[in-house]
Design a protein around this motif. Structure first.
Motif, PDB file in Angstrom:
ATOM      1  N   GLY A 437       0.821  -1.208   0.000  1.00  0.00           N
ATOM      2  CA  GLY A 437       0.000   0.000   0.000  1.00  0.00           C
ATOM      3  C   GLY A 437       0.854   1.256   0.000  1.00  0.00           C
ATOM      4  O   GLY A 437       2.066   1.223  -0.254  1.00  0.00           O
ATOM      5  N   SER A 438       0.226   2.385   0.322  1.00  0.00           N
ATOM      6  CA  SER A 438       0.934   3.658   0.305  1.00  0.00           C
ATOM      7  C   SER A 438       0.188   4.669   1.175  1.00  0.00           C
ATOM      8  O   SER A 438      -0.972   4.458   1.545  1.00  0.00           O
ATOM      9  CB  SER A 438       1.058   4.195  -1.122  1.00  0.00           C
ATOM     10  N   LEU A 439       0.889   5.762   1.479  1.00  0.00           N
ATOM     11  CA  LEU A 439       0.305   6.858   2.246  1.00  0.00           C
ATOM     12  C   LEU A 439       0.532   8.149   1.483  1.00  0.00           C
ATOM     13  O   LEU A 439       1.641   8.413   1.008  1.00  0.00           O
ATOM     14  CB  LEU A 439       0.944   6.956   3.635  1.00  0.00           C
ATOM     15  N   ALA A 440      -0.527   8.957   1.348  1.00  0.00           N
ATOM     16  CA  ALA A 440      -0.433  10.241   0.654  1.00  0.00           C
ATOM     17  C   ALA A 440      -1.044  11.319   1.542  1.00  0.00           C
ATOM     18  O   ALA A 440      -2.051  11.084   2.227  1.00  0.00           O
ATOM     19  CB  ALA A 440      -1.155  10.181  -0.689  1.00  0.00           C
ATOM     20  N   LEU A 441      -0.420  12.501   1.524  1.00  0.00           N
ATOM     21  CA  LEU A 441      -0.900  13.642   2.298  1.00  0.00           C
ATOM     22  C   LEU A 441      -1.399  14.714   1.349  1.00  0.00           C
ATOM     23  O   LEU A 441      -0.796  14.956   0.296  1.00  0.00           O
ATOM     24  CB  LEU A 441       0.220  14.202   3.187  1.00  0.00           C
ATOM     25  N   ALA A 442      -2.499  15.370   1.729  1.00  0.00           N
ATOM     26  CA  ALA A 442      -3.087  16.416   0.886  1.00  0.00           C
ATOM     27  C   ALA A 442      -3.882  17.358   1.791  1.00  0.00           C
ATOM     28  O   ALA A 442      -3.928  17.200   3.016  1.00  0.00           O
ATOM     29  CB  ALA A 442      -3.974  15.803  -0.187  1.00  0.00           C
ATOM     30  N   ASP A 443      -4.502  18.374   1.156  1.00  0.00           N
ATOM     31  CA  ASP A 443      -5.355  19.301   1.884  1.00  0.00           C
ATOM     32  C   ASP A 443      -6.721  18.669   2.119  1.00  0.00           C
ATOM     33  O   ASP A 443      -7.316  18.080   1.210  1.00  0.00           O
ATOM     34  CB  ASP A 443      -5.517  20.603   1.102  1.00  0.00           C
ATOM     35  N   ALA A 444      -7.234  18.817   3.341  1.00  0.00           N
ATOM     36  CA  ALA A 444      -8.553  18.267   3.670  1.00  0.00           C
ATOM     37  C   ALA A 444      -9.643  19.258   3.290  1.00  0.00           C
ATOM     38  O   ALA A 444      -9.467  20.478   3.435  1.00  0.00           O
ATOM     39  CB  ALA A 444      -8.630  17.963   5.161  1.00  0.00           C
ATOM     40  N   PRO A 445     -10.774  18.785   2.804  1.00  0.00           N
ATOM     41  CA  PRO A 445     -11.891  19.689   2.458  1.00  0.00           C
ATOM     42  C   PRO A 445     -12.408  20.467   3.667  1.00  0.00           C
ATOM     43  O   PRO A 445     -12.983  21.545   3.497  1.00  0.00           O
ATOM     44  CB  PRO A 445     -12.959  18.734   1.918  1.00  0.00           C
ATOM     45  N   ILE A 446     -12.207  19.959   4.887  1.00  0.00           N
ATOM     46  CA  ILE A 446     -12.711  20.659   6.074  1.00  0.00           C
ATOM     47  C   ILE A 446     -11.677  21.632   6.638  1.00  0.00           C
ATOM     48  O   ILE A 446     -11.870  22.190   7.706  1.00  0.00           O
ATOM     49  CB  ILE A 446     -13.148  19.658   7.151  1.00  0.00           C
ATOM     50  N   GLY A 447     -10.539  21.796   5.915  1.00  0.00           N
ATOM     51  CA  GLY A 447      -9.634  22.870   6.274  1.00  0.00           C
ATOM     52  C   GLY A 447      -8.248  22.481   6.722  1.00  0.00           C
ATOM     53  O   GLY A 447      -7.332  23.299   6.683  1.00  0.00           O
ATOM     54  N   GLY A 448      -8.036  21.254   7.170  1.00  0.00           N
ATOM     55  CA  GLY A 448      -6.732  20.874   7.690  1.00  0.00           C
ATOM     56  C   GLY A 448      -5.977  19.949   6.757  1.00  0.00           C
ATOM     57  O   GLY A 448      -5.914  20.160   5.548  1.00  0.00           O
ATOM     58  N   LEU A 449      -5.413  18.879   7.329  1.00  0.00           N
ATOM     59  CA  LEU A 449      -4.609  17.921   6.584  1.00  0.00           C
ATOM     60  C   LEU A 449      -5.430  16.671   6.290  1.00  0.00           C
ATOM     61  O   LEU A 449      -6.201  16.205   7.134  1.00  0.00           O
ATOM     62  CB  LEU A 449      -3.356  17.553   7.393  1.00  0.00           C
ATOM     63  N   ARG A 450      -5.233  16.152   5.110  1.00  0.00           N
ATOM     64  CA  ARG A 450      -5.860  14.878   4.725  1.00  0.00           C
ATOM     65  C   ARG A 450      -4.758  13.837   4.571  1.00  0.00           C
ATOM     66  O   ARG A 450      -3.773  14.055   3.855  1.00  0.00           O
ATOM     67  CB  ARG A 450      -6.650  15.016   3.435  1.00  0.00           C
ATOM     68  N   ALA A 451      -4.938  12.678   5.209  1.00  0.00           N
ATOM     69  CA  ALA A 451      -4.047  11.532   5.054  1.00  0.00           C
ATOM     70  C   ALA A 451      -4.834  10.405   4.392  1.00  0.00           C
ATOM     71  O   ALA A 451      -5.853   9.973   4.916  1.00  0.00           O
ATOM     72  CB  ALA A 451      -3.501  11.079   6.406  1.00  0.00           C
ATOM     73  N   GLU A 452      -4.365   9.969   3.226  1.00  0.00           N
ATOM     74  CA  GLU A 452      -5.030   8.886   2.476  1.00  0.00           C
ATOM     75  C   GLU A 452      -4.150   7.637   2.548  1.00  0.00           C
ATOM     76  O   GLU A 452      -3.046   7.623   2.019  1.00  0.00           O
ATOM     77  CB  GLU A 452      -5.277   9.298   1.024  1.00  0.00           C
ATOM     78  N   LEU A 453      -4.681   6.600   3.155  1.00  0.00           N
ATOM     79  CA  LEU A 453      -3.972   5.336   3.305  1.00  0.00           C
ATOM     80  C   LEU A 453      -4.585   4.318   2.333  1.00  0.00           C
ATOM     81  O   LEU A 453      -5.780   4.035   2.395  1.00  0.00           O
ATOM     82  CB  LEU A 453      -4.107   4.834   4.743  1.00  0.00           C
ATOM     83  N   LEU A 454      -3.749   3.809   1.438  1.00  0.00           N
ATOM     84  CA  LEU A 454      -4.205   2.842   0.433  1.00  0.00           C
ATOM     85  C   LEU A 454      -3.659   1.467   0.825  1.00  0.00           C
ATOM     86  O   LEU A 454      -2.445   1.282   0.943  1.00  0.00           O
ATOM     87  CB  LEU A 454      -3.722   3.227  -0.954  1.00  0.00           C
ATOM     88  N   LEU A 455      -4.584   0.498   1.017  1.00  0.00           N
ATOM     89  CA  LEU A 455      -4.208  -0.838   1.459  1.00  0.00           C
ATOM     90  C   LEU A 455      -4.921  -1.895   0.630  1.00  0.00           C
ATOM     91  O   LEU A 455      -5.992  -1.636   0.064  1.00  0.00           O
ATOM     92  CB  LEU A 455      -4.579  -1.026   2.937  1.00  0.00           C
ATOM     93  N   PRO A 456      -4.346  -3.096   0.544  1.00  0.00           N
ATOM     94  CA  PRO A 456      -5.028  -4.154  -0.201  1.00  0.00           C
ATOM     95  C   PRO A 456      -6.271  -4.642   0.530  1.00  0.00           C
ATOM     96  O   PRO A 456      -6.274  -4.791   1.749  1.00  0.00           O
ATOM     97  CB  PRO A 456      -3.956  -5.265  -0.282  1.00  0.00           C
ATOM     98  N   GLY A 457      -7.331  -4.888  -0.231  1.00  0.00           N
ATOM     99  CA  GLY A 457      -8.581  -5.378   0.335  1.00  0.00           C
ATOM    100  C   GLY A 457      -8.864  -6.795  -0.102  1.00  0.00           C
ATOM    101  O   GLY A 457      -8.007  -7.501  -0.646  1.00  0.00           O
ATOM    102  N   VAL A 458     -10.092  -7.207   0.119  1.00  0.00           N
ATOM    103  CA  VAL A 458     -10.526  -8.565  -0.251  1.00  0.00           C
ATOM    104  C   VAL A 458     -11.802  -8.451  -1.053  1.00  0.00           C
ATOM    105  O   VAL A 458     -12.725  -7.746  -0.642  1.00  0.00           O
ATOM    106  CB  VAL A 458     -10.786  -9.421   1.008  1.00  0.00           C
TER     107      VAL A 458
END
Length: 458
Positions: A437-458
């Motif tokens: 997987g991976s981790l990405a940081l971006a701007d959050a729509p509610i004003g702060g920081l957004r952390a997006e964690l991408l992981l394998p699912g089933v």
């Protein structure tokens, strides 16, 4: 018996489909051939019908020359099964002329039976003949104006149609029976030898589980090669996870052993003191526990463990409640929207460790609100692995784009000015990377920081 159950089911399924397809195909071909035979027979009857109509339309021809152009001797043979009949319908006493084969019998009228006219202006149907035989009959009304109105009929022995169709069915049945036997033998061959690579994989996995092998080795067919490749990838991933767990347990145990040794030595120097004896007793117990868990970690490193599947929504809901309690004094509201079908291909502890770090960081920087969302991304290509996207937003001051690249590096922290354990995002990046997987940081729509964690699912 269990090992052959798949082959048995495949054979029975293939046999059923072969039988069904052959039966349907045979029925269709038989119907098509019967229709073709009837059309050929009807063309023959229509030829005689048009000839008779032409004879009726030329009454000036001598009677002994009329109806001589049919060219069918069976019309002269009594009760031969081939008949023609011409009935005048515009007089009170219908005048009937018929072939010699009818003798003193008459053909039935199709119009009296309710048979509808076709687009060609004729009626066609099966009727019973003078001797009870089955006849194929065509009938056409003819209006010659001043010369009168007539009903012209021609009938032929329908046994020709039935015999032709029956003969075709016999040949077709024999051919399809032979074809079915060949297909069944081919299916047996395919099931027996086509599933052999799966049997090899099953035996190889048993060897891996028992410790006799570490990977699936050998050359597999193109259809089975992806299965072997993915199985080996799963084994490697599990080995990395076990090794990481062993390393963490070992590091923790060694870190505890030094303080324990100091406590043990100090307590040993004051054995006359009851308090020192109690400390010595507990220190001895703790040292035994550390040794025990170290040994378990070493054993786990030597064993291949099949990866587990974790339900995401319950795990994150429990984590949300815990984080709300931890940050209750700041009044942080943590919202959650999780797909109930989301499942993580990995250990629950690892999921909680990754998401827990992200939520903890978000709560430390949030002004009043943190929002967690779990999405399941279905693969665009068939056979691909679905992915989980876990999004953690906060309404804090955010993080400049220039600092985001450094935030997940080892030793860097987003919360340098905040109290806590000092854990940065590097542990999240490392764990996510182990799972692909991976981790990405971006701007959050509610004003702060957004952390997006991408992981394998089933």
């Amino acid at each position: 018996m269990r090992r052959n159950s798949l082959a048995t089911r495949l054979f029975l399924s293939a046999t059923s489909w072969v039988v069904v397809i052959l039966v349907i195909t045979g029925f269709v071909l038989s119907s098509v051939y019967r229709d073709a035979t009837e059309r050929a027979f009807d063309r023959r009857l229509n030829l005689y019908l048009r000839t008779l109509i032409a004879e009726v339309a030329t009454p000036e021809e001598p009677p002994d020359h009329q109806f001589q152009s049919l060219g069918e001797p069976l019309f002269e043979l009594p009760l031969s099964g081939w008949y023609w009949q011409i009935t005048r319908t515009d007089s009170d006493k219908p005048e009937v002329r018929a072939s010699r084969s009818l003798w003193d019998k008459k053909l039935p009228k199709l119009e009296d039976r309710g048979t509808e006219l076709t687009a060609a202006g004729i009626r066609v149907a099966y009727v019973d003949g003078p001797e009870g035989e089955s006849l194929r009959m065509v009938e056409r009304p003819v209006d010659l104006g001043a010369d009168g109105k007539f009903l012209v009929s021609v009938a032929g022995d329908a046994s020709e149609i039935f015999d032709e169709t029956r003969s075709f069915d016999y040949y077709l049945g024999g051919t399809f029976a032979a074809l079915g036997i060949v297909l069944l033998l081919t299916t047996i061959f395919q099931v027996r030898f086509g599933l052999a690579p799966l049997k090899r994989i099953s035996e190889s996995i048993a060897d891996i589980r028992s410790g006799r092998a570490e990977r699936l080795e050998g050359v597999f067919p193109v259809e089975i090669a992806p299965l072997a490749r993915e199985t080996n990838a799963l084994i490697d991933a599990n080995r990395e996870i076990v090794e990481r767990a062993r390393t963490h347990v070992g590091n923790l145990a060694h870190a505890i052993k030094t303080p324990l040794s100091v406590i043990f030595n100090e307590a040993s120097a004051h054995r006359t003191d009851p308090f020192a004896n109690k400390v010595l007793e507990q220190a001895e117990l703790m040292r035994d526990q550390v040794t025990h868990h170290l040994e378990r970690a070493r054993i786990a490193a030597r064993v291949t463990i099949v990866g587990t599947v974790t339900e995401v929504a319950p795990a994150i809901e429990a984590l949300r409640r815990t984080m709300e309690k931890i940050h209750r004094d700041r009044g942080i509201a943590i919202g959650l929207k999780a797909d109930a079908s989301a499942r993580f291909r990995g250990e629950r502890q690892d999921l909680e460790e990754m998401v827990g770090n992200l939520v903890d960081n978000a709560c430390k920087w949030a002004s009043s609100r943190v929002f967690i969302e779990v999405l399941v991304e279905r693969p665009a290509k068939p056979g691909a692995t679905p992915m989980l996207r876990i999004i953690v937003d906060d309404d804090g001051r955010g993080l400049p784009a220039a600092e985001r690249a450094q935030a997940s590096r080892r030793g860097q922290r987003l919360d340098e000015s905040k109290p806590g354990s000092g854990l940065g995002l590097s542990i999240v990046v490392d764990l996510a990377g182990l799972y692909g997987g991976s981790l990405a940081l971006a701007d959050a729509p509610i004003g702060g920081l957004r952390a997006e964690l991408l992981l394998p699912g089933v």
